[in-house]
Design an enzyme around this catalytic site. Sequence first.
Site, PDB file in Angstrom:
ATOM      1  N   LYS A   1       9.409   1.948   0.670  1.00 56.29           N
ATOM      2  CA  LYS A   1       8.602   1.274   1.711  1.00 56.29           C
ATOM      3  C   LYS A   1       9.491   0.479   2.668  1.00 56.29           C
ATOM      4  CE  LYS A   1       6.298  -0.946  -1.408  1.00 56.29           C
ATOM      5  NZ  LYS A   1       6.975  -0.360  -2.580  1.00 56.29           N
ATOM      6  N   THR A   2      10.422  -0.309   2.112  1.00 62.65           N
ATOM      7  CA  THR A   2      11.292  -1.130   2.961  1.00 62.65           C
ATOM      8  C   THR A   2      12.190  -0.256   3.828  1.00 62.65           C
ATOM      9  OG1 THR A   2      11.283  -2.905   1.321  1.00 62.65           O
ATOM     10  CG2 THR A   2      13.057  -2.928   2.952  1.00 62.65           C
TER      11      THR A   2
ATOM     12  N   LYS B   1      -3.434 -12.556  12.143  1.00 60.64           N
ATOM     13  CA  LYS B   1      -4.630 -12.494  12.988  1.00 60.64           C
ATOM     14  C   LYS B   1      -4.435 -13.132  14.352  1.00 60.64           C
ATOM     15  CE  LYS B   1      -8.160 -12.446   9.335  1.00 60.64           C
ATOM     16  NZ  LYS B   1      -9.354 -13.141   8.810  1.00 60.64           N
TER      17      LYS B   1
ATOM     18  N   LYS C   1      13.693   5.415  -5.351  1.00 63.83           N
ATOM     19  CA  LYS C   1      14.757   4.508  -5.754  1.00 63.83           C
ATOM     20  C   LYS C   1      15.118   4.704  -7.223  1.00 63.83           C
ATOM     21  CE  LYS C   1      15.988  -0.406  -5.570  1.00 63.83           C
ATOM     22  NZ  LYS C   1      15.507  -1.766  -5.182  1.00 63.83           N
TER      23      LYS C   1
ATOM     24  N   ASP D   1       7.981  -7.155   1.061  1.00 62.79           N
ATOM     25  CA  ASP D   1       7.686  -7.590  -0.311  1.00 62.79           C
ATOM     26  C   ASP D   1       6.768  -8.814  -0.304  1.00 62.79           C
ATOM     27  OD1 ASP D   1       7.798  -7.245  -2.963  1.00 62.79           O
ATOM     28  OD2 ASP D   1       9.937  -7.673  -3.209  1.00 62.79           O
TER      29      ASP D   1
END
Length: 746
Positions: free
Chosen positions: A554-555, A637, A714, A610
Amino acid sequence: MKFEVSKSPTDELSLKNCVVLHPDDIKKLDPKYEANELHKTYVAISGDRGEYIFAVIDSTKMKTGTLGLSAVQRRWMQVGLQKLVETHLYTTRINFLAAITFEADFLQKTKTSKDSFNTDKMLEAVYDTFMSVPFSYEQEIVFKFGNRPFLLLKVKELQAMDASLLSGEKPDNTRKVNVGILTANTTVLFDKKEESILSLTGKAKAKSATTSIINPEWDFSKMGIGGLDDEFSAIFRRAFASRVFPPEVIEQLGLQHVKGILLFGPPGTGKTLMARQIGKMLNAREPKIVNGPEILNKYVGESEANIRKLFEEAENEQKKMGANSGLHMIIFDEIDAICKQRGTVTGSTGVADTVVNQLLSKIDGVEQLNNILIIGMTNRKDLIDEALIRPGRLEVQMEIGLPSEEGRLQILNIHTARLKEHNKLENDVKLARLAALTKNYSGAEIEGLVRAATTTAMNKLVKAQSTVTVDPNAIENLKITNGDFLHAIENDIKPAFGTASEDSEHYLANGIIRYGEPVESVINDGNLLINQTRMGNLVSPVSVLLEGLEGSGKTSIAAHLAYKCSEFPFVKVVSPENMIGYSESAKCQAIKKIFDDAYKSELSCVIVDDIERLLDYVPIGPRFSNVVLQTLIVLLKKKLRHGRKLLIIGTSSCRDVLDQMQMLSCFNTVVHVPAIMNANYIVNVLEKLNHFTQEELTDIETQLSSKSICVSVKKLISLVEMAVQAGPEGRVLKLIMLLDEQCGKN
């Protein structure tokens, strides 16, 4: 005839600007004279500086053989009482006046008034008192206007009436004369004496009485403020346009001049430069430039005294000259140092609060000053006390932001002008291209860029031998090339509100392994969101959450989208590894600062990596930081102002947890980053790692095809590197065993 000089018989006659004689003496001078005659009799009195022309008034209170003169007339003529003066009938034609200008001031400095004198009503009194009376250049006259204090009028200019007016022809330019008679058609103008506290209003006020607020020698084209044309125009409209008009116009409109300007924005964007140029532009006294911390003093009352000293000169001048006081400028650099929100500074002294109170009272207190202009500069507008930025104080608040591409081109032109003038810029240097390459550079950073490119070119001429010398033959041929600028961009000058190269190198060190359709799908969705951020106008900010198994990439994908795909000028990462040991409040401040910096760029991207670690989440309890959670929700927001676009990419391995915290709904889109669940995808990863032969890859795919697989990228890379240590004969078997164990856990 010779007459003995005496005082005027009455105060009323002394105000007529005429000489007073006994009727018998007038008949001796003018045999045609009759009492109450409509026409005036004019006499010439010989003096040391020539003849003085006056109209004559009769009075039986005068002794025969004496001539009545007021004290002001005697002073102007330089004659004393009881002195004999030669007087004769003046028969030469005297010019009728087309215009006369008086310089006005109070007769007695001890008897003054701060009330305004309406020149239109004064004009009526002049006609009533001085009709058909001659006036001479630089003559002084005492003038009584209602119940107001006496005024002393001095003739500044006399213009003769053009004779062509009588024949109906178009008049030529009026000519200046030394003596002329006031008529009903004479234009009368009043001008205030310099440094007088007299206040004049009305249409009969001389134009010269209005001092231009703009320095007549100022050239707007040479300001040297690149990229701030719109901001400067807005400041001029709000703060200075009213000062250009005459005071009587402002009085009729009921306007109050703006007293303060607040310039805020990132460092290096030109706030101090603009304040300095405003000081040069205005036709005012030398500005007082004060650094905020210089005001503070450890001794009780000294900080407040320092504030009072800044305003002392303006106060004294306003008491002396009232509305006619000149403009006093005070420039506060780093004004947030002395004007923090009251009640927020800890400590028992309370110095910060009292300094703010003192400054507020001086700007717009009970005895408010109208002859001041305060310019404050700060990088932290949020720290300044709200009372200071309300209307009536620092009411013009102008953000000096990062320059646009057009603005950067202006700044580059300014800082390379000297190089062009002396032919030191190579032809391959295209400033328009450099302006496009320097996104999010401030004005100071662009100046530093030109300086770095110049020193790079100079360094080529330095011979580093046993001693450092300069090649004298090459100095004349020194030129700064495009390569020098590119070297400076890549190595020397990095924008503070740009992409940190160390972050991109850190997060993109291993790149991403595009092993199949799942990764491509996530990247394609990310590119769509990047285009939405760049082109869309309705949703701002655009936010996406990349969620999936820990270690699924994801990172890496977020960094790839932000640094490689978006090419946004501002990219920053909010990472828990940079906030180890931070308290909750410190962590919130660090996160907020990154978002605040992003708002200053027109196009920016923030990676919130994270998220569960940022929230200090642990499943035992469960426990998490609600303060950090609420901070992130608010920032996710927060609506951006027009013209600013932001992409937020969040990553998390705990989607369910974020859903329970009501944070999942704050993201516009949630994209799942899947783990590897296919033998073919594992083989694709192994091919990229290049640790196995083709036969081994086929063997691995065959053995895994019938097994249930669920492993993150990973983790797979870690297992492969561990299996390779078993050598060529046992690495395939070791990898299969490790995968079986890992997939069994998952």
